[in-house]
Structures are given as structure tokens and as C-alpha cells.
Design a protein around this motif. Structure first.
Motif, PDB file in Angstrom:
ATOM      1  N   THR A   4       0.838  -1.198   0.000  1.00 19.71           N
ATOM      2  CA  THR A   4       0.000   0.000   0.000  1.00 19.71           C
ATOM      3  C   THR A   4       0.871   1.245   0.000  1.00 19.71           C
ATOM      4  OG1 THR A   4      -1.726  -1.143   1.243  1.00 19.71           O
ATOM      5  CG2 THR A   4      -1.805   1.263   1.233  1.00 19.71           C
ATOM      6  N   MET A   5       0.458   2.209  -0.809  1.00 21.37           N
ATOM      7  CA  MET A   5       1.118   3.518  -0.818  1.00 21.37           C
ATOM      8  C   MET A   5       0.093   4.562  -0.391  1.00 21.37           C
ATOM      9  SD  MET A   5       3.030   5.527  -3.951  1.00 21.37           S
ATOM     10  CE  MET A   5       4.204   4.191  -4.183  1.00 21.37           C
ATOM     11  N   SER A  21      -2.892   0.919  -4.117  1.00 18.20           N
ATOM     12  CA  SER A  21      -1.922  -0.166  -4.208  1.00 18.20           C
ATOM     13  C   SER A  21      -0.725   0.299  -5.026  1.00 18.20           C
ATOM     14  CB  SER A  21      -2.566  -1.389  -4.855  1.00 18.20           C
ATOM     15  OG  SER A  21      -2.880  -1.107  -6.214  1.00 18.20           O
ATOM     16  N   LEU A  22       0.345  -0.470  -5.001  1.00 16.61           N
ATOM     17  CA  LEU A  22       1.529  -0.086  -5.758  1.00 16.61           C
ATOM     18  C   LEU A  22       1.284  -0.115  -7.258  1.00 16.61           C
ATOM     19  CD1 LEU A  22       4.357  -1.849  -3.707  1.00 16.61           C
ATOM     20  CD2 LEU A  22       3.538   0.505  -3.553  1.00 16.61           C
ATOM     21  N   ALA A  47       2.978   0.814   5.789  1.00 17.96           N
ATOM     22  CA  ALA A  47       2.848   1.129   4.368  1.00 17.96           C
ATOM     23  C   ALA A  47       3.906   2.154   3.983  1.00 17.96           C
ATOM     24  CB  ALA A  47       1.447   1.667   4.070  1.00 17.96           C
ATOM     25  N   LEU A  48       3.976   2.413   2.696  1.00 14.36           N
ATOM     26  CA  LEU A  48       4.850   3.474   2.187  1.00 14.36           C
ATOM     27  C   LEU A  48       4.047   4.768   2.177  1.00 14.36           C
ATOM     28  CD1 LEU A  48       7.411   4.563   0.867  1.00 14.36           C
ATOM     29  CD2 LEU A  48       6.512   3.790  -1.348  1.00 14.36           C
ATOM     30  N   ILE A  98       0.794   9.292  -7.477  1.00 17.18           N
ATOM     31  CA  ILE A  98       1.171   9.052  -8.869  1.00 17.18           C
ATOM     32  C   ILE A  98       2.632   9.413  -9.092  1.00 17.18           C
ATOM     33  CG2 ILE A  98       0.715   9.725 -11.262  1.00 17.18           C
ATOM     34  CD1 ILE A  98      -2.183  10.260 -10.435  1.00 17.18           C
ATOM     35  N   ALA A  99       3.069  10.560  -8.542  1.00 17.70           N
ATOM     36  CA  ALA A  99       4.457  10.986  -8.704  1.00 17.70           C
ATOM     37  C   ALA A  99       5.415   9.993  -8.067  1.00 17.70           C
ATOM     38  CB  ALA A  99       4.650  12.375  -8.100  1.00 17.70           C
TER      39      ALA A  99
END
Length: 327
Positions: A4-5, A21-22, A47-48, A98-99
Motif C-alpha cells: 500500500t502507498m 496499491s503499488l 505502508a509506504l 502518482i508521482a
């Protein structure tokens, strides 16, 4: 660590969260008020977490790492192109995610509390030097209005003081009083600048990293402390070229000075002649015109890059001379 991001758009009161999700699949969107933000993030699986590198980002990065998340920061200018619709907090949080998925994205390393504290000391001193410069320029301009011409440069501050105190010089009583007030303010600012300088030199002497950096030619205590305070860990750079490019994407906003500026503080460590050293700034974040100090360019006003700070002997004090004077 899950796949997860979580993108977080930081704000003063309400934070916008965008989790995906990634691979980019949306998981949830949520608004969280500041007092509940850390509690909510602690309830999530590791998570990230990605945020823009703004004023409070380094603080929140440390807090989120303490509850088990991995944190990455992105310079705001790298997020802006990914905002797909009308700019708002939700769109910004999505753009951050997104970035962060871009394979060649550069990230800003979160700073420690000690690094941030030292950066505050640098900025406070920089502000004092600019205020000092403003006072000297105001004094010179006042004398100029009454026909007293004083060349630009720190070496001529004593001459301005002599004009003010010389009763044979024709100055209205009110003007003379105001000029004396300016001189008092200049002396006060000078003392405060010197106090900050001593604190910075003391910190550099306590730091093993700064001491190692000072073994390099041209690097004095202020430059060494600047590298430690503003630069991330050297392990985060793949090569020396990456380090050289680092200020271009994290420091051009003006919040982080480039190290070329601080190297001018330590010019006298190289044995530079005294006259040339007097043209360098006394340990502030100088601009690119520092070599033209003392009026080499006609028609220029004195800026913080060509005034500096005088010690008791009337000489400009760079970081090298400050250290020697304190010993």
C-alpha cells in the motif's frame, strides 16, 4: 510492509489521505483532522507513506516512522505536473501517489530533529545579517541626503560614525540623533550575529562529521556545519554528481542555501589576503554577487553579500577569523 502507498497532503488543520496499491488501484480516500492524524496512521498496517517536502513534512516523517511506516518526501515541483484536475487537497494527495510511482523520481531524505535545529540557527543568523545590512544602508543613505558621501563596504562604517560624532559636520540635530540611534542598532545586531557565529562554530567542534569535513581544503566550520545541517546522508547519493545536483531540486527555493555560499564564509581558511577577505560575507547565505563587494559595480546598493559583520578591530569576521578570535 504491505503493498500500500499512502499519499498525504499536509495542511494546518485537515489532512487529505489518498491510499492506493503499488499498481495504482484506489483503496480509500479520507479527510483527517490534525489531532486524529497520527492515531489514524498508527492504526494502518505498515505502508509506504509519501508527502510533499513542506514545512512540517520532516516532523511528520519522524512521527510516522516511529509507528512503523516507511516515509518518502517529494519536492513539490515534482508533484505539480501530476495534478489531473482542478487543484484541491484531494487532487494533490492523489498526485503525490502518482508521482511517487515514477521509476526515476527523486526523493528528499527526511531530516533529523538535530538537523532541523541547526538549520534554524543558520536561518536566524542569516536574518540578522540582512537586518544589519538594512541598517547600514539606511545610515549611508541618510548621510548622503546631507552631502556626506561614504563609499560602499564594511571598512567605511567607522567613517560614517565619525561623521555623526563630529560636531563640526553640518547635520541637523534631529538627523544626528537618528543616526546615533541607527549606530546603536548596528552595534546590537553585530553582537547578536557574533553570538550566533560562536554558537555555530561550537556546534561544528562538537560534531565528528563537521570535523572530518574541515580536513578538506577550503572547508571551515561554517561550511562543514552547513553540509551537516542541510544535506542528507551521503549514503543517499549514488555518486558525487548526484550530490552536486542536490541543491538544484531542494535548495533553489531559498529555504536551503547552496554550499558554494557557505564556502565563501571560510575563504580566509585558504590564506586569502586580508583585503580580499574583507570583500566576503561574514558567514551568511551570500548571493552570487559576493565577489563584487565593496562597490566594484557602479550604482549598486550594498546587499548582505557585500557588507558583512565587523569585529572589534574593524575587520570583517569570516568563520576562520571567528574561530581564531575565540581561542
Amino acid at each position: 510492509m504491505t503493498d500500500t502507498m499512502i499519499g498525504v497532503d499536509l495542511a494546518k488543520t485537515v489532512f487529505q489521505i489518498h491510499a492506493a496499491s503499488l499498481t495504482g488501484e484506489l483503496l480509500f480516500r479520507k479527510k483527517v483532522r490534525r489531532p486524529q492524524f497520527l492515531q489514524f496512521m498508527a492504526s494502518q498496517l505498515p505502508a509506504l507513506v509519501v508527502m510533499e517536502a513542506c514545512g512540517s513534512a520532516h516532523y511528520w516523517a519522524r512521527e510516522l516512522m516511529n509507528v512503523g511506516h516507511e516515509v518518502k518526501l517529494i519536492a513539490p515541483q515534482y508533484v505539480r505536473p501530476f495534478v489531473k484536475r482542478q487543484k484541491n487537497d484531494a487532487a494533490d494527495a492523489e498526485a503525490i501517489v502518482i508521482a511517487a510511482r515514477q521509476p526515476e523520481m527523486r526523493f528528499v531524505v527526511p531530516k533529523s530533529e538535530e538537523q532541523q535545529a541547526r538549520a534554524v540557527l543558520f536561518r536566524c543568523r542569516d536574518r540578522l545579517v540582512h537586518q544589519w545590512t538594512e541598517l547600514v544602508n539606511a545610515l549611508r543613505a541618510t548621510l548622503y541626503e546631507f552631502g556626506l558621501i561614504v563609499p560602499k563596504g564594511i571598512a567605511h562604517l567607522k567613517r560614517m560614525e565619525e561623521f555623526v560624532e563630529d560636531e563640526s559636520v553640518s547635520l541637523p540635530t534631529i538627523v544626528r540623533k537618528e543616526c546615533r540611534d541607527l549606530l546603536e542598532q548596528i552595534d546590537e545586531q553585530s553582537a547578536r550575529i557574533m553570538e550566533k557565529t560562536r554558537a555555530m562554530v561550537g556546534l561544528s567542534e562538537e560534531s565528528g562529521v563537521a570535523q572530518r569535513l574541515e580536513t578538506m581544503p577550503g572547508v571551515g566550520p561554517l561550511t562543514a556545519l552547513a553540509v551537516e545541517a542541510f544535506a542528507p546522508s551521503m549514503e543517499s547519493f549514488r555518486s558525487g554528481r548526484d550530490f552536486a545536483a542536490w541543491p538544484s531540486f531542494e535548495g533553489r527555493s531559498g529555504r536551503y542555501p547552496t554550499f558554494a555560499h557557505h564556502r565563501r564564509h571560510d575563504a580566509r581558511e585558504l590564506g586569502e589576503p586580508q583585503a580580499a577577505a574583507a570583500r566576503h560575507l561574514a558567514g551568511t547565505d551570500a548571493g552570487p554577487q559576493a565577489p563584487y563587494a565593496c562597490g566594484d559595480r557602479p550604482g549598486e546598493q550594498d546587499g548582505a553579500d557585500n557588507l558583512g559583520h565587523a569585529d572589534e578591530a574593524g575587520e570583517l569576521s569570516g568563520s576562520g577569523s571567528v574561530r581564531r578570535s575565540m581561542r
